[in-house]
Scaffold this active site. Structure first.
Site, PDB file in Angstrom:
ATOM      1  N   GLU A 131       0.836  -1.217   0.000  1.00  0.00           N
ATOM      2  CA  GLU A 131       0.000   0.000   0.000  1.00  0.00           C
ATOM      3  C   GLU A 131       0.871   1.267   0.000  1.00  0.00           C
ATOM      4  O   GLU A 131       0.533   2.249  -0.659  1.00  0.00           O
ATOM      5  CB  GLU A 131      -0.943   0.012   1.204  1.00  0.00           C
ATOM      6  CG  GLU A 131      -1.859  -1.203   1.335  1.00  0.00           C
ATOM      7  CD  GLU A 131      -2.636  -1.563   0.080  1.00  0.00           C
ATOM      8  OE1 GLU A 131      -2.856  -0.685  -0.779  1.00  0.00           O
ATOM      9  OE2 GLU A 131      -3.005  -2.750  -0.055  1.00  0.00           O
ATOM     10  N   HIS A 134       1.815   1.938  -3.440  1.00  0.00           N
ATOM     11  CA  HIS A 134       0.746   2.618  -4.197  1.00  0.00           C
ATOM     12  C   HIS A 134       0.829   4.130  -4.024  1.00  0.00           C
ATOM     13  O   HIS A 134       0.609   4.896  -4.968  1.00  0.00           O
ATOM     14  CB  HIS A 134      -0.637   2.153  -3.722  1.00  0.00           C
ATOM     15  CG  HIS A 134      -1.162   0.933  -4.422  1.00  0.00           C
ATOM     16  ND1 HIS A 134      -1.247   0.840  -5.795  1.00  0.00           N
ATOM     17  CD2 HIS A 134      -1.654  -0.237  -3.947  1.00  0.00           C
ATOM     18  CE1 HIS A 134      -1.772  -0.345  -6.129  1.00  0.00           C
ATOM     19  NE2 HIS A 134      -2.008  -1.024  -5.023  1.00  0.00           N
TER      20      HIS A 134
HETATM   21 ZN    ZN Z   1      -2.696  -2.935  -4.875  1.00  0.00          ZN
END
Ligand code: ZN
Length: 186
Positions: A131, A134
């Site tokens: 994450e 991201h």
């Molecule tokens: Zn992802």
């Protein structure tokens, strides 16, 4: 609270670094609620704000029956590594053996602006790394070896979701839900 459309690989928002959250306000708490609801409905193990088209450093997770969220994270990683399958809600039905640090310590803030530290091993560590990537505009196939990444790109180019998004000329969105994510959608 509302369920949002999950952006798919090919959408530029997924390769654009997100911005730090500055205002810990009601709008931020709505974003955390929307991310959480969208992740649960998918279903997924984690979801980052860029995946619903919001370029802010916010993500949520649902690991080992515990929900969490983190804002403006920074990561410390262990030198020990782990192997394991990893998938992503922005790459429906695909997963690959992805090397990650075994342990991660993430520092950041909760939605009320309080400083928090989250420490995890195995799946939680994998999720924190996936994450945070991201938020930096990095997708999990970027973490694969060159050969594995080539194989992944071939599978992506052959996938229905990628071609549907491409031929429609619109922002790609998930058409059918839930997808088979092998329990590892992040
Ligand atoms: Zn992802």
């Amino acid at each position: 609270m509302s369920i949002q459309e999950i952006r798919l690989f090919g959408d530029p928002v997924l390769t654009t670094p997100a911005l730090d959250v500055v205002d810990f306000d009601k709008e931020l708490r709505t974003l955390v609620a929307d991310l959480t609801e969208t992740m649960i409905q998918a279903p997924g193990v984690g979801l980052a704000a860029p995946q619903i088209g919001v370029g802010l450093r916010v993500f949520v997770w649902d690991v080992d029956d515990a929900l969490g969220h983190l804002i403006n994270p920074s990561l410390d990683l262990s030198p020990e590594l782990q192997d394991g399958e990893e998938g992503c809600l922005s790459f429906p039905a695909l997963s690959y053996q992805t090397p990650r640090a075994f342990r991660a310590v993430a520092k950041g803030f909760n939605m009320y602006g309080e400083a928090i530290t989250v420490e995890g091993t195995e799946l939680l560590a994998r999720c924190l790394q996936h994450e945070t990537d991201h938020l930096n505009g990095i997708v999990f196939i970027d973490r694969l070896s060159q050969d594995d990444r080539k194989l992944a790109m071939k599978e992506i180019r052959e996938s229905d979701w990628f071609n549907t998004a491409k031929s429609s000329g619109k922002e790609p969105t998930i058409k059918v839900s839930p997808h088979d994510l092998l329990g590892r959608g992040l």
